[in-house]
Scaffold this active site. Structure first.
Site, PDB file in Angstrom:
ATOM      1  N   HIS A 177       0.802  -1.234   0.000  1.00 37.71           N
ATOM      2  CA  HIS A 177       0.000   0.000   0.000  1.00 37.71           C
ATOM      3  C   HIS A 177       0.827   1.273   0.000  1.00 37.71           C
ATOM      4  CE1 HIS A 177       0.978   0.089   4.273  1.00 37.71           C
ATOM      5  NE2 HIS A 177       0.580   1.336   4.291  1.00 37.71           N
TER       6      HIS A 177
HETATM    7  C1  UD1 Z   1      -2.116   5.894   5.726  1.00 36.90           C
HETATM    8  C2  UD1 Z   1      -0.788   6.388   6.305  1.00 36.90           C
HETATM    9  C3  UD1 Z   1       0.249   5.278   6.191  1.00 36.90           C
HETATM   10  C4  UD1 Z   1      -0.234   3.975   6.770  1.00 36.90           C
HETATM   11  C5  UD1 Z   1      -1.555   3.613   6.128  1.00 36.90           C
HETATM   12  C6  UD1 Z   1      -2.136   2.342   6.652  1.00 36.90           C
HETATM   13  C7  UD1 Z   1      -0.314   8.790   6.035  1.00 36.90           C
HETATM   14  C8  UD1 Z   1       0.519   9.769   5.298  1.00 36.90           C
HETATM   15  N1  UD1 Z   1      -0.270   7.529   5.574  1.00 36.90           N
HETATM   16  O1  UD1 Z   1      -1.900   5.678   4.331  1.00 36.90           O
HETATM   17  O2  UD1 Z   1       1.417   5.676   6.892  1.00 36.90           O
HETATM   18  O3  UD1 Z   1       0.714   2.972   6.536  1.00 36.90           O
HETATM   19  O4  UD1 Z   1      -2.474   4.693   6.361  1.00 36.90           O
HETATM   20  O5  UD1 Z   1      -3.318   2.029   6.001  1.00 36.90           O
HETATM   21  O6  UD1 Z   1      -0.955   9.136   6.992  1.00 36.90           O
HETATM   22  N2  UD1 Z   1      -9.312   5.020   1.797  1.00 36.90           N
HETATM   23  C9  UD1 Z   1     -10.519   4.386   1.843  1.00 36.90           C
HETATM   24  N3  UD1 Z   1     -11.061   4.110   3.067  1.00 36.90           N
HETATM   25  C10 UD1 Z   1     -10.452   4.435   4.230  1.00 36.90           C
HETATM   26  C11 UD1 Z   1      -9.213   5.104   4.160  1.00 36.90           C
HETATM   27  C12 UD1 Z   1      -8.648   5.376   2.953  1.00 36.90           C
HETATM   28  O7  UD1 Z   1     -11.115   4.057   0.834  1.00 36.90           O
HETATM   29  O8  UD1 Z   1     -11.002   4.142   5.318  1.00 36.90           O
HETATM   30  C13 UD1 Z   1      -8.690   5.298   0.479  1.00 36.90           C
HETATM   31  C14 UD1 Z   1      -9.026   6.654  -0.028  1.00 36.90           C
HETATM   32  O9  UD1 Z   1      -9.184   6.570  -1.400  1.00 36.90           O
HETATM   33  C15 UD1 Z   1      -7.775   7.460   0.272  1.00 36.90           C
HETATM   34  C16 UD1 Z   1      -6.685   6.397   0.161  1.00 36.90           C
HETATM   35  O10 UD1 Z   1      -7.282   5.183   0.607  1.00 36.90           O
HETATM   36  O11 UD1 Z   1      -7.591   8.523  -0.575  1.00 36.90           O
HETATM   37  C17 UD1 Z   1      -5.479   6.684   0.990  1.00 36.90           C
HETATM   38  O12 UD1 Z   1      -5.838   6.923   2.359  1.00 36.90           O
HETATM   39  P1  UD1 Z   1      -4.901   7.868   3.263  1.00 36.90           P
HETATM   40  O13 UD1 Z   1      -5.414   7.934   4.641  1.00 36.90           O
HETATM   41  O14 UD1 Z   1      -4.649   9.152   2.562  1.00 36.90           O
HETATM   42  O15 UD1 Z   1      -3.500   7.118   3.242  1.00 36.90           O
HETATM   43  P2  UD1 Z   1      -3.118   5.573   3.328  1.00 36.90           P
HETATM   44  O16 UD1 Z   1      -2.565   5.151   2.028  1.00 36.90           O
HETATM   45  O17 UD1 Z   1      -4.221   4.754   3.935  1.00 36.90           O
END
Ligand code: UD1
Length: 367
Positions: free
Chosen positions: A211
């Site tokens: 991820h």
């Molecule tokens: C975040 C953390 C990362 C951690 C990871 C674990 C930061 C910079 N990154 O990354 O360090 O390893 O979490 O998962 O804080 N999304 C969903 N549902 C959710 C959450 C996210 O669909 O409940 C999707 C959305 O499209 C979103 C994307 O995942 O834009 C990324 O989510 P985001 O919280 O920005 O970062 P992660 O890649 O999850």
């Protein structure tokens, strides 16, 4: 009679890897007298499978406050957390704010609390990948700089902080709180039926996760790593629980033979899958630690790690992102050529007790 004053502790969680770090500290402080706790969820992760299931699996109370910030660019997400958390901190005025790990919610809350003069305790302080292209590295360095109490999971953390000029009096080597959660959940993981549900035999499968933006946001990098997993899946079934970020970027119709794509799993089921896996391939930080704690071979698909103790002491190998190299490292493990690991110092399931001791002592001193 002299009454001991109550210490008010405000904990912040936001994203999946925060929950298993904060749960044991909450539970430990609940056992001590004279502590009032407030739990704030920023809502950085909001899907049931990325958040709710962890509250159930970890026995965490429901958040007292939910900021509902959701997804967005780094600036949007960080700014929304800052704006939403400021009035909560102003209303609650805790003796200490506890933040964990390295996600955007962590640094956002630390920045607000620091400017309000509220002491900050950082769980999992001092880790460094020295890779400034990782958003988490920026979050780690800034959060540590802003924190008053820095709880390190391994000795390298103390050393990194010393080199950055952080006062050693603020740094407390407590061990790894994630391993407290792991120990607490292991009996339930042994009862999990996830292996049967996925039709896998003990030691008869590999477990993969991907991820990191560096691995999944670039289509060429993602396709190289997916082809490496597909290649490993020729020899052994590979279970691949997919993070929403990664799912959104998978090539249409992608599911080679032997690769089992599944939805993100809860904490207990995922631990159960790690425990019985022949091999884990991942770019996650926390999974490098969980495999070390469980003695399961782990191949980390990154060029660096902020958790060197898992390589030096544990079962982790940093194999990088070159697909051919990842496949050949997997073949070595499948052929039985594995280096046995040891459990790192103070990864003993009692880290939260040490965190609680320090928090309460410093909270009382400040009053
Ligand atoms: C975040 C953390 C990362 C951690 C990871 C674990 C930061 C910079 N990154 O990354 O360090 O390893 O979490 O998962 O804080 N999304 C969903 N549902 C959710 C959450 C996210 O669909 O409940 C999707 C959305 O499209 C979103 C994307 O995942 O834009 C990324 O989510 P985001 O919280 O920005 O970062 P992660 O890649 O999850």
């Amino acid at each position: 009679m002299r009454t001991v004053p109550t210490v008010k502790v405000l904990h912040v969680v936001g994203a999946r890897p925060n929950f298993m770090k904060v749960a044991p500290v909450l539970a430990q402080l609940r056992k001590r007298g004279q502590v009032r706790q407030v739990l704030v969820h920023t809502g950085q992760h909001y899907d049931a499978k990325m958040s709710d299931v962890f509250f159930q699996d970890l026995g965490m109370p429901q958040p007292d406050v939910h900021l509902g910030v959701g997804s967005g660019s780094h600036a949007q997400q960080t700014a929304r957390v800052m704006i939403e958390v400021e009035p909560v901190l102003a209303r609650e005025m805790p003796e200490v704010v506890v933040v964990a790990g390295d996600v955007n919610s962590t640094v956002a809350v630390a920045l607000v609390a620091a400017k309000m003069g509220i002491p900050i305790a950082h769980i999992e302080a001092g880790l460094r990948s020295r890779d400034w292209t990782m958003p988490e590295e920026i979050n780690r360095v800034l959060t540590d700089r802003l924190s008053d109490l820095l709880f390190t999971p391994s000795r390298d953390g103390d050393e990194n902080l010393r080199k950055e000029g952080i006062d050693p009096e603020r740094v407390h080597f407590v061990g790894n709180v994630m391993i407290d959660s792991l120990h607490a959940a292991l009996p339930r993981a042994r009862e999990s039926r996830i292996r049967e549900r996925l039709e896998l035999s003990r030691q008869g499968y590999a477990l993969a996760t991907l991820h990191r933006p560096a691995n999944v946001d670039d289509p060429a990098a993602l396709s190289g790593l997916l082809s490496a997993l597909a290649e490993v899946a020729v020899s052994i079934p590979v279970v691949f629980p997919i993070h929403p970020r990664t799912r959104a970027r998978l090539p249409a119709g992608f599911e080679p033979r032997g690769l089992k794509l599944v939805e993100p799993l809860g904490y207990v089921d995922f631990l159960a899958l790690i425990a019985d896996a022949r091999l884990v391939m991942t770019d996650s930080g926390g999974i490098q630690e969980e495999t070390t704690a469980l003695g399961v071979p782990c191949l980390t698909l990154r060029e660096n790690t902020e958790r060197p103790v898992t390589v030096e002491t544990g079962t982790n190998q940093l194999v990088g992102t070159d697909p051919a190299r990842a496949v050949s490292a997997a073949r070595e493990v499948l052929a039985g050529r594995v280096r046995p690991g040891r459990i790192p110092e103070l990864w003993d399931g009692r880290a939260a007790e040490r965190v609680a001791d320090v928090l309460l002592k410093s909270g009382e001193e400040r009053r």
